[in-house]
Design an enzyme around this catalytic site. Structure first.
Site, mmCIF file in Angstrom:
data_model
loop_
_atom_site.group_PDB
_atom_site.id
_atom_site.type_symbol
_atom_site.label_atom_id
_atom_site.label_comp_id
_atom_site.label_asym_id
_atom_site.label_seq_id
_atom_site.Cartn_x
_atom_site.Cartn_y
_atom_site.Cartn_z
ATOM 1 N N TRP A 1 4.392 -6.571 -6.224
ATOM 2 C CA TRP A 1 4.687 -7.745 -7.168
ATOM 3 C C TRP A 1 3.831 -8.765 -7.162
ATOM 4 O O TRP A 1 3.702 -9.628 -8.060
ATOM 5 C CB TRP A 1 6.147 -8.175 -6.697
ATOM 6 C CG TRP A 1 5.926 -8.470 -4.927
ATOM 7 C CD1 TRP A 1 6.489 -7.722 -4.117
ATOM 8 C CD2 TRP A 1 5.593 -9.683 -4.466
ATOM 9 N NE1 TRP A 1 6.198 -8.061 -3.023
ATOM 10 C CE2 TRP A 1 5.741 -9.462 -3.112
ATOM 11 C CE3 TRP A 1 5.005 -10.885 -4.970
ATOM 12 C CZ2 TRP A 1 5.217 -10.177 -2.089
ATOM 13 C CZ3 TRP A 1 4.442 -11.789 -3.908
ATOM 14 C CH2 TRP A 1 4.601 -11.512 -2.680
ATOM 15 N N LYS B 1 5.239 2.938 -12.000
ATOM 16 C CA LYS B 1 6.422 2.152 -11.215
ATOM 17 C C LYS B 1 6.113 0.929 -10.664
ATOM 18 O O LYS B 1 5.501 0.860 -9.547
ATOM 19 C CB LYS B 1 7.055 3.232 -10.238
ATOM 20 C CG LYS B 1 7.827 2.528 -8.998
ATOM 21 C CD LYS B 1 9.162 2.168 -9.203
ATOM 22 C CE LYS B 1 9.528 1.441 -8.130
ATOM 23 N NZ LYS B 1 9.369 0.116 -7.896
ATOM 24 N N PRO B 2 6.625 -0.225 -11.362
ATOM 25 C CA PRO B 2 6.103 -1.528 -11.040
ATOM 26 C C PRO B 2 7.003 -1.918 -9.820
ATOM 27 O O PRO B 2 8.337 -1.369 -9.776
ATOM 28 C CB PRO B 2 6.166 -2.392 -12.207
ATOM 29 C CG PRO B 2 7.403 -1.644 -13.030
ATOM 30 C CD PRO B 2 7.229 -0.031 -12.924
ATOM 31 N N ALA B 3 6.888 -2.861 -9.079
ATOM 32 C CA ALA B 3 7.872 -3.479 -7.959
ATOM 33 C C ALA B 3 8.986 -3.886 -8.464
ATOM 34 O O ALA B 3 8.977 -4.536 -9.742
ATOM 35 C CB ALA B 3 6.994 -4.365 -6.985
ATOM 36 N N GLY C 1 0.352 -1.584 -2.083
ATOM 37 C CA GLY C 1 1.618 -1.899 -1.432
ATOM 38 C C GLY C 1 1.146 -2.391 0.032
ATOM 39 O O GLY C 1 0.167 -2.200 0.658
ATOM 40 N N SER C 2 2.298 -2.283 1.023
ATOM 41 C CA SER C 2 2.209 -2.452 2.453
ATOM 42 C C SER C 2 1.686 -1.242 2.991
ATOM 43 O O SER C 2 1.878 0.019 2.658
ATOM 44 C CB SER C 2 3.528 -2.848 2.739
ATOM 45 O OG SER C 2 4.622 -1.662 2.663
ATOM 46 N N GLU D 1 -4.490 1.249 -1.389
ATOM 47 C CA GLU D 1 -4.866 -0.067 -1.476
ATOM 48 C C GLU D 1 -3.720 -0.980 -0.630
ATOM 49 O O GLU D 1 -2.404 -1.315 -1.377
ATOM 50 C CB GLU D 1 -4.995 -0.836 -2.696
ATOM 51 C CG GLU D 1 -6.010 -0.060 -3.518
ATOM 52 C CD GLU D 1 -7.662 -0.377 -3.104
ATOM 53 O OE1 GLU D 1 -7.512 -1.254 -2.041
ATOM 54 O OE2 GLU D 1 -8.593 0.292 -3.609
ATOM 55 N N LEU D 2 -4.019 -1.239 0.418
ATOM 56 C CA LEU D 2 -2.750 -1.550 1.328
ATOM 57 C C LEU D 2 -2.883 -2.775 2.104
ATOM 58 O O LEU D 2 -3.633 -3.823 1.396
ATOM 59 C CB LEU D 2 -2.577 -0.572 2.795
ATOM 60 C CG LEU D 2 -2.635 0.935 2.137
ATOM 61 C CD1 LEU D 2 -2.590 2.036 3.237
ATOM 62 C CD2 LEU D 2 -1.361 1.151 1.406
ATOM 63 N N CYS E 1 -3.084 -9.914 -0.885
ATOM 64 C CA CYS E 1 -3.758 -9.007 0.329
ATOM 65 C C CYS E 1 -5.230 -9.497 1.107
ATOM 66 O O CYS E 1 -5.205 -9.036 2.159
ATOM 67 C CB CYS E 1 -3.874 -7.466 -0.186
ATOM 68 S SG CYS E 1 -4.871 -7.406 -1.488
ATOM 69 N N GLU F 1 0.538 -9.573 8.775
ATOM 70 C CA GLU F 1 0.284 -10.640 7.584
ATOM 71 C C GLU F 1 1.116 -11.583 7.305
ATOM 72 O O GLU F 1 2.544 -11.150 7.315
ATOM 73 C CB GLU F 1 0.155 -9.379 6.435
ATOM 74 C CG GLU F 1 -0.876 -9.163 5.440
ATOM 75 C CD GLU F 1 -0.452 -8.171 4.586
ATOM 76 O OE1 GLU F 1 0.420 -7.249 4.791
ATOM 77 O OE2 GLU F 1 -1.016 -8.399 3.586
HETATM 78 P P1 NAP Z 1 5.667 -2.727 -0.725
HETATM 79 O O1 NAP Z 1 6.754 -3.113 -0.159
HETATM 80 O O2 NAP Z 1 4.904 -1.525 0.149
HETATM 81 O O3 NAP Z 1 5.975 -2.172 -2.376
HETATM 82 C C1 NAP Z 1 4.916 -2.054 -3.083
HETATM 83 C C2 NAP Z 1 5.271 -0.814 -4.094
HETATM 84 O O4 NAP Z 1 5.953 0.141 -3.572
HETATM 85 C C3 NAP Z 1 6.601 -1.507 -4.965
HETATM 86 O O5 NAP Z 1 6.469 -1.093 -6.281
HETATM 87 C C4 NAP Z 1 7.963 -0.780 -4.237
HETATM 88 O O6 NAP Z 1 8.852 -0.651 -5.242
HETATM 89 C C5 NAP Z 1 7.055 0.522 -3.746
HETATM 90 N N1 NAP Z 1 7.842 1.005 -2.604
HETATM 91 C C6 NAP Z 1 8.656 0.566 -1.878
HETATM 92 N N2 NAP Z 1 9.366 1.267 -0.915
HETATM 93 C C7 NAP Z 1 8.576 2.623 -1.174
HETATM 94 C C8 NAP Z 1 8.973 3.899 -0.814
HETATM 95 N N3 NAP Z 1 9.711 4.255 0.336
HETATM 96 N N4 NAP Z 1 8.627 4.965 -1.522
HETATM 97 C C9 NAP Z 1 7.712 4.700 -2.656
HETATM 98 N N5 NAP Z 1 7.589 3.433 -3.225
HETATM 99 C C10 NAP Z 1 7.813 2.334 -2.548
HETATM 100 O O7 NAP Z 1 4.710 -3.894 -0.722
HETATM 101 P P2 NAP Z 1 5.180 -5.357 -1.508
HETATM 102 O O8 NAP Z 1 5.871 -6.017 -0.612
HETATM 103 O O9 NAP Z 1 5.373 -5.218 -3.148
HETATM 104 O O10 NAP Z 1 3.513 -6.001 -1.679
HETATM 105 C C11 NAP Z 1 2.889 -6.477 -0.651
HETATM 106 C C12 NAP Z 1 1.899 -5.684 0.148
HETATM 107 O O11 NAP Z 1 0.978 -5.096 -0.840
HETATM 108 C C13 NAP Z 1 1.150 -6.608 1.148
HETATM 109 O O12 NAP Z 1 1.127 -5.891 2.404
HETATM 110 C C14 NAP Z 1 -0.159 -6.646 0.421
HETATM 111 O O13 NAP Z 1 -1.110 -6.838 1.102
HETATM 112 C C15 NAP Z 1 -0.256 -5.321 -0.241
HETATM 113 N N6 NAP Z 1 -1.273 -5.324 -1.404
HETATM 114 C C16 NAP Z 1 -2.501 -4.735 -1.208
HETATM 115 C C17 NAP Z 1 -3.464 -4.885 -2.267
HETATM 116 C C18 NAP Z 1 -4.810 -4.114 -2.303
HETATM 117 O O14 NAP Z 1 -5.346 -4.055 -3.157
HETATM 118 N N7 NAP Z 1 -5.335 -3.732 -0.985
HETATM 119 C C19 NAP Z 1 -3.141 -5.743 -3.209
HETATM 120 C C20 NAP Z 1 -1.771 -6.335 -3.452
HETATM 121 C C21 NAP Z 1 -1.182 -6.224 -2.415
HETATM 122 P P3 NAP Z 1 10.332 -1.572 -4.836
HETATM 123 O O15 NAP Z 1 9.652 -3.278 -5.258
HETATM 124 O O16 NAP Z 1 11.066 -1.224 -6.056
HETATM 125 O O17 NAP Z 1 10.735 -1.373 -3.574
#
Ligand code: NAP
Length: 493
Positions: free
Chosen positions: A161, A185-187, A238-239, A260-261, A294, A394
């Site tokens: 997101w 699949k967006p957040a 994502g995370s 990309e975490l 991130c 983080e």
């Molecule tokens: P997240 O909770 O891991 O969610 C990311 C995406 O994964 C969302 O679309 C989420 O969908 C989906 N997701 C969640 N649980 C899942 C599962 N069990 N199976 C498959 N998909 C799943 O992360 P976030 O809170 O949105 O984003 C913040 C994190 O992203 C931070 O750790 C940040 O550092 C990292 N990030 C990294 C980068 C990079 O380029 N390295 C860039 C931006 C962000 P739902 O929302 O529908 O649950």
């Protein structure tokens, strides 16, 4: 250029649908979920809660579209990407408004993200024309050897997101340019930006099924993506926690995966730095997107001899930031995206203070007119040490911890002491030190006297538990290509 008059006509917020095979549709079971504006607590829109059935349909549509999309020339595909790029600029204010409403990015910053997101379309339109193969000298006169590159097939993109448009175009653009078709699949907190992008794909005449956008529950959607043999690759941002789960899931079919975490960036200020530039850099890195990036500075290491001067300057700049409803173009710091995000910020500050940190500015939620939103004051903590949660987890919020150090060797060791390896920053005016430090830091992205290094033409990706694979740069398109070696027997004369 559309002007921002708070009336979003790009997408009807009262009737949001998913984009599958070029058609707009709700969830088959009629289920919805709400997106809440974190500045006000109001419902922005109700979103279809798609699941396994819709995902399967999207994958089938992408598979069908792949048959013709992959056969287009790179130039033909590039022309579609460039049309979408131009439309992003035409609808820049509307896209920025949607982003600001659904996840709280300050409007002016959101306008910047639209341009950043569009830059990936332009870059990969051009890179698609440079997917060169190879010829290899044979070891027999009657053979010719070559390597060709082909699109990998149907791919899936799972996006976060915090950069609702840029994290998507960084995946969708190289996929489209290379000849792949995709499911996005967006957040759950920012699906409207993705669907508005779908409107632009439709307006640009991108053929049905080339990009499909599904909203809903991440569990059933990702289960289908990983179980369905048609999907050849998944790109996830994502995370780290979810990334690790996806690695396990990918094993069953050995699906190609790029990740990309999370990150925990050190930001080092040496005594020979331009302190004014370093304080401005720390401000940009830490408070951009309300600290929810991130690559944002998580640990600010300052050499002891300049710590007072740096801290005073940094505090002065942080106090001048305007916090408020993200839709106001003059606001620089918006709300946190969720209650969980806000609670984590409070936990980190409370933990640090209980272990001896000193609050130099901020340190609490905003009250008064903004109490309905998820606002936290831009906060700077002094006298932070490595026992505090904030130096390892983080924070993802507007809190900057300052940690003193004495020597170059000591700070390199401290900076590298993390399981993350995404971005690191340092400020110095000493050339030899700048080479030594940039080589010693174990991070995929280094900002040397530069707090905002990310651009479409450079590779972005982390070391260690910050992920695998690269996005952007010439490297970014190779994630969507297979290399095929062809050995050809010929009649030698
Ligand atoms: P997240 O909770 O891991 O969610 C990311 C995406 O994964 C969302 O679309 C989420 O969908 C989906 N997701 C969640 N649980 C899942 C599962 N069990 N199976 C498959 N998909 C799943 O992360 P976030 O809170 O949105 O984003 C913040 C994190 O992203 C931070 O750790 C940040 O550092 C990292 N990030 C990294 C980068 C990079 O380029 N390295 C860039 C931006 C962000 P739902 O929302 O529908 O649950």
């Amino acid at each position: 250029m559309k002007t921002n008059n708070s009336v979003i006509d790009l997408i009807d917020l009262s009737e949001i649908k998913m984009y599958i095979n070029g058609k707009w549709q709700g969830a088959q079971n009629g289920e919805i979920f709400s997106v809440i504006n974190p500045s006000t607590g109001e419902v922005v829109a109700n979103i279809p809660r798609g699941g396994q059935i819709e995902t399967k349909h999207a994958i089938e549509s992408a598979e069908q579209a792949f048959k013709t999309w992959s056969k287009l020339t790179a130039n033909e595909r590039a022309s579609y990407l460039l049309k979408v790029h131009d439309l992003m600029y035409e609808y820049k204010d509307q896209l920025a408004e949607i982003m600001s409403l659904e996840m709280g990015k300050p409007f002016t910053e959101a306008q910047g993200e639209v341009g950043f997101a569009a830059s990936y379309l332009q870059w990969f339109a051009e890179e698609g024309r440079r997917v060169y193969g190879e010829t290899i000298p044979p070891s027999a006169a009657n053979k010719r050897l070559m390597v060709i590159k082909q699109p990998i097939g149907v791919v899936a993109a799972i996006t976060p997101w915090n950069f609702p448009l840029a994290m998507m175009t960084r995946k969708v653009a190289p996929a489209m340019a290379s000849g792949c078709t995709s499911i996005v699949k967006p957040a759950g907190q920012s699906p409207i930006s993705a669907l508005a992008f779908g409107k632009l794909l439709e307006m640009a005449g991108v053929p049905n099924g080339v990009v499909n956008i599904i909203t809903g529950s991440s569990g059933p959607i990702s289960d289908e993506i990983f179980a369905n043999p048609t999907v050849k690759k998944i790109s996830f941002t994502g995370s780290t926690e979810v990334g690790k789960m996806l690695v396990k899931k990918s094993a069953a079919q050995l699906k190609r995966l790029s990740l990309e975490l999370g990150g925990h960036a050190p930001f080092i200020v040496f005594e020979d730095a331009d302190i004014e530039a370093a304080a401005s850099g720390a401000l940009a890195s830490k408070f951009r997107n309300t600290g929810q990036t991130c690559v944002c500075a998580n640990r600010i290491y300052v050499q002891r001899s300049i710590i007072e001067k740096f801290s005073a300057l940094f505090v002065e700049k942080a106090k001048a930031l305007k916090v408020g409803n993200s839709i106001d173009p003059s606001v620089q710091v918006g709300p946190l995206v969720s209650y969980d995000g806000l609670a984590k910020v409070e936990e980190h500050v409370n933990d640090a203070v209980s272990k001896g940190a000193r609050i130099l500015c901020g340190g609490k939620r905003l009250e008064g007119d903004l109490s309905d939103g998820l606002f936290y004051e831009p906060t700077i903590l002094g006298e932070v040490n490595s026992d505090m949660l904030i130096t390892t987890d983080e924070t993802f919020g507007p809190v900057a911890p300052i940690i003193a150090f004495d020597t170059e060797e000591e700070v390199i060791e401290l900076a590298n002491k993390t399981e993350y390896g995404l971005a690191a920053y340092f400020y110095t005016q000493n050339i030899s030190r700048s080479v030594r430090v940039s080589e010693a830091l174990q991070f995929g992205i280094i900002g040397m006297n530069d707090a905002v290094p990310t651009v479409a033409q450079a590779p972005f990706g982390g070391f260690k538990e910050s992920g695998m694979g690269k996005e952007g740069g010439h490297q970014g398109i190779s994630e969507y290509l297979e290399e095929k070696y062809i050995s050809m027997g010929i009649e030698a004369k």
